[in-house]
Scaffold this active site. Structure first.
Site, mmCIF file in Angstrom:
data_model
loop_
_atom_site.group_PDB
_atom_site.id
_atom_site.type_symbol
_atom_site.label_atom_id
_atom_site.label_comp_id
_atom_site.label_asym_id
_atom_site.label_seq_id
_atom_site.Cartn_x
_atom_site.Cartn_y
_atom_site.Cartn_z
ATOM 1 N N ARG A 75 1.340 -0.993 -0.285
ATOM 2 C CA ARG A 75 -0.255 0.037 -0.346
ATOM 3 C C ARG A 75 0.869 1.485 0.437
ATOM 4 N NH1 ARG A 75 -5.550 -1.656 3.273
ATOM 5 N NH2 ARG A 75 -6.625 -2.531 1.943
ATOM 6 N N GLN A 135 -1.222 3.425 -5.467
ATOM 7 C CA GLN A 135 -2.789 3.347 -5.056
ATOM 8 C C GLN A 135 -4.121 2.622 -5.728
ATOM 9 O OE1 GLN A 135 -3.535 7.032 -3.484
ATOM 10 N NE2 GLN A 135 -2.267 6.111 -1.641
ATOM 11 N N ASP A 179 -4.795 -0.471 -5.670
ATOM 12 C CA ASP A 179 -5.290 -1.709 -4.832
ATOM 13 C C ASP A 179 -6.392 -2.292 -4.415
ATOM 14 O OD1 ASP A 179 -6.354 -1.611 -1.958
ATOM 15 O OD2 ASP A 179 -5.532 0.006 -1.141
ATOM 16 N N SER A 206 -9.042 -2.179 -1.042
ATOM 17 C CA SER A 206 -9.532 -1.498 -0.871
ATOM 18 C C SER A 206 -10.430 -1.347 -2.102
ATOM 19 C CB SER A 206 -8.546 -0.667 -1.280
ATOM 20 O OG SER A 206 -7.845 0.174 -0.460
ATOM 21 N N TYR A 215 -1.420 -0.616 9.771
ATOM 22 C CA TYR A 215 -2.136 -2.366 9.607
ATOM 23 C C TYR A 215 -2.426 -1.863 11.287
ATOM 24 C CZ TYR A 215 -2.947 -3.149 5.087
ATOM 25 O OH TYR A 215 -3.441 -3.677 3.957
HETATM 26 P P1 NAD Z 1 -8.051 -3.795 7.459
HETATM 27 O O1 NAD Z 1 -9.290 -4.336 7.266
HETATM 28 O O2 NAD Z 1 -7.065 -4.347 8.069
HETATM 29 O O3 NAD Z 1 -8.579 -3.666 9.073
HETATM 30 C C1 NAD Z 1 -10.380 -2.797 9.615
HETATM 31 C C2 NAD Z 1 -9.928 -1.500 10.433
HETATM 32 O O4 NAD Z 1 -9.981 -2.571 11.878
HETATM 33 C C3 NAD Z 1 -8.406 -1.735 10.694
HETATM 34 O O5 NAD Z 1 -8.936 0.293 10.565
HETATM 35 C C4 NAD Z 1 -7.468 -1.873 11.806
HETATM 36 O O6 NAD Z 1 -7.858 -0.747 12.443
HETATM 37 C C5 NAD Z 1 -9.117 -2.171 12.777
HETATM 38 N N1 NAD Z 1 -8.756 -2.878 13.593
HETATM 39 C C6 NAD Z 1 -8.276 -4.046 13.946
HETATM 40 N N2 NAD Z 1 -8.274 -4.934 15.711
HETATM 41 C C7 NAD Z 1 -9.245 -3.645 15.429
HETATM 42 C C8 NAD Z 1 -9.738 -4.124 16.925
HETATM 43 N N3 NAD Z 1 -9.417 -4.879 17.832
HETATM 44 N N4 NAD Z 1 -10.658 -3.292 17.505
HETATM 45 C C9 NAD Z 1 -11.186 -2.010 15.992
HETATM 46 N N5 NAD Z 1 -10.784 -1.909 15.274
HETATM 47 C C10 NAD Z 1 -9.738 -2.540 15.555
HETATM 48 O O7 NAD Z 1 -8.005 -2.969 7.162
HETATM 49 P P2 NAD Z 1 -7.711 -1.787 6.032
HETATM 50 O O8 NAD Z 1 -9.418 -1.211 5.496
HETATM 51 O O9 NAD Z 1 -7.682 -2.401 4.620
HETATM 52 O O10 NAD Z 1 -6.702 -0.385 6.243
HETATM 53 C C11 NAD Z 1 -5.672 0.259 7.308
HETATM 54 C C12 NAD Z 1 -5.558 0.593 6.669
HETATM 55 O O11 NAD Z 1 -4.695 0.949 6.089
HETATM 56 C C13 NAD Z 1 -5.690 2.360 7.543
HETATM 57 O O12 NAD Z 1 -4.844 3.094 8.006
HETATM 58 C C14 NAD Z 1 -5.485 3.051 5.754
HETATM 59 O O13 NAD Z 1 -5.813 4.382 5.952
HETATM 60 C C15 NAD Z 1 -4.401 1.959 5.247
HETATM 61 N N6 NAD Z 1 -4.703 2.080 3.951
HETATM 62 C C16 NAD Z 1 -3.473 2.743 3.040
HETATM 63 C C17 NAD Z 1 -3.549 2.791 1.424
HETATM 64 C C18 NAD Z 1 -2.567 3.376 0.552
HETATM 65 O O14 NAD Z 1 -2.367 2.873 -0.289
HETATM 66 N N7 NAD Z 1 -1.888 4.200 1.380
HETATM 67 C C19 NAD Z 1 -4.999 2.340 0.698
HETATM 68 C C20 NAD Z 1 -5.745 1.259 1.875
HETATM 69 C C21 NAD Z 1 -6.089 1.556 3.170
#
Ligand code: NAD
Length: 377
Positions: free
Chosen positions: A122, A127, A130, A133, A229
């Site tokens: 990521r 992006q 992805d 996402s 993450y």
């Molecule tokens: P994910 O599907 O792995 O998890 C979903 C959410 O669950 C996350 O926000 C995580 O913090 C939360 N979570 C995990 N354990 C938890 C708990 N015990 N209690 C409450 N919440 C909990 O995550 P995702 O949606 O794929 O994205 C994760 C991170 O990656 C975010 O910071 C997002 O902004 C980032 N991201 C970055 C890019 C990029 O290209 N730079 C793209 C997509 C996502």
């Protein structure tokens, strides 16, 4: 280079790996494209539309596989598909390398190069590739629509001659990509939304969507890794989160859970007691069902009833919005392949910071160290 797209065969799957718009783009890069007849129908794209985009359409699945250099897929194909591909052919899609690593052994044995979209890093440059996402966006949206359709109440605040109708209360657990889309969708329908996440950074994003961020004192522990993450938390930190959630669950009409920790079982956030404390007619929509679920009563792809509370955990919601899910996925795949195509040929540079990390098998070896360890275990 011949790119082949098959009809997906997993039950309930309606997405297709490439849409006609992407076919045009890849042909402009001097690739040839062959589509299995009917591959796009679930996503409302006909064989004629693929032909108009420049693809050849065929019903001979075996012949298609024998001539494929690249096979973009949505779901990991069956063993037979791997075995019918030529050695050196490339497969790219949701291959589930960390959940079911051994299922990729036939691809390894066949000498295939496999890229897993789940492993695409990521980083900013990637992006547009992805796919996680993209699918999370669709799932977060659809979860709210399902909930709105099923609960015995309306979403918006209404002032009518017969009195005031209060807005629905939606609680979103995990404010990553799916969670944020669920919050935005529920807000558009007029619900009052609150959300909980262990990553403090999620707080600002939640608030910017007009929702309340529920905060709990986790004692200043590390809650996220270098990649952004969430990490697995201690029992004590988890208990504090669960207590807060149980309190807010009492008044929620819908709880949408999306919490995941990569490579681990989904964290348990809603206990049985918390469900018992919920109102009749309320609903839990658990989007973490595929990795064990965030609710103690979750059964993946089943409906569970408890004292008038309904718990569902659809594991493939993206497939229920196949047009847009395919469109986004197809663009992600095209964005991944485009920089690798030189003079109409696929040139795999394992030193590239997107190509290398997303590769699982190449030239008879498992190149991803994490997957290699899982396969060997
Ligand atoms: P994910 O599907 O792995 O998890 C979903 C959410 O669950 C996350 O926000 C995580 O913090 C939360 N979570 C995990 N354990 C938890 C708990 N015990 N209690 C409450 N919440 C909990 O995550 P995702 O949606 O794929 O994205 C994760 C991170 O990656 C975010 O910071 C997002 O902004 C980032 N991201 C970055 C890019 C990029 O290209 N730079 C793209 C997509 C996502």
């Amino acid at each position: 280079m011949n790119i082949v797209v098959l009809r997906e065969t997993q039950p309930g799957e309606a997405r297709v790996a490439l849409m006609p718009e992407s076919v045009k783009k890849l042909i402009a890069l001097k690739a040839t494209i062959q589509i299995e007849s009917g591959a796009g129908l679930g996503a409302a794209r006909t064989d004629d539309e693929y032909r108009e985009a420049g693809a050849e359409v065929s019903s001979d699945r075996k012949a298609l596989l024998e001539t494929a250099d690249v096979l973009p897929v949505v779901n990991r194909p069956d063993v037979e598909v791997f075995q019918q591909l030529r050695s050196g052919a490339t497969v790219i899609g949701f291959l589930r390398p960390l959940d079911e690593p051994k299922a990729l052994q036939p691809a390894l044995a066949q000498g295939l190069t496999t890229f897993s979209v789940e492993l695409i890093p990521r980083i900013t440059r990637a992006q547009s590739m992805d796919a996680l996402s993209s699918m999370a966006t669709v799932a977060g949206y659809k979860a709210v629509i399902i909930g709105a359709n099923q609960i015995p109440r309306m979403f918006p605040l209404l002032m009518t001659a017969a009195g005031t109708v209060p807005p629905a209360k939606v609680l979103v657990l995990g404010a990553g990509v799916a969670g944020l889309q669920a919050i935005a969708t529920a807000r558009r329908l007029g619900a009052v939304v609150s959300s909980y996440d262990v990553r403090a950074a999620a707080g600002e994003q939640v608030k910017s969507l007009g929702a309340t961020f529920l905060e709990v004192d986790l004692g200043g522990i590390k809650t996220e890794d270098a990649g952004g993450y969430a990490v697995e938390l201690s029992d004590e930190a988890m208990d504090r989160g669960r207590a807060l959630i149980a309190e807010h669950a009492k008044t929620a009409d819908i709880i949408i859970t999306t919490a995941q920790v990569p490579g681990r079982r989904a964290p348990l956030l809603i206990t049985e007691e918390a469900v018992n404390g919920m109102r009749r007619g309320a609903m839990v929509i658990d989007l973490a069902g595929a990795t064990g679920g965030n609710c103690a009563l979750t059964k993946a792809d089943e409906t569970v009833e408890r004292n008038g509370v309904t718990i569902i955990a659809p594991t493939n919601l993206a497939a229920t919005v196949p047009v847009h899910a395919s469109q986004l996925y197809s663009r992600n795949i095209t964005a991944f392949l485009t920089p690798m195509i030189k003079d109409g040929e696929l040139q795999i540079d394992m030193n590239d910071d997107v190509v290398g990390p997303s590769c699982v098998t190449h030239q008879g070896e498992v190149v991803n160290k994490r997957v290699a360890a899982l396969i060997a275990s």
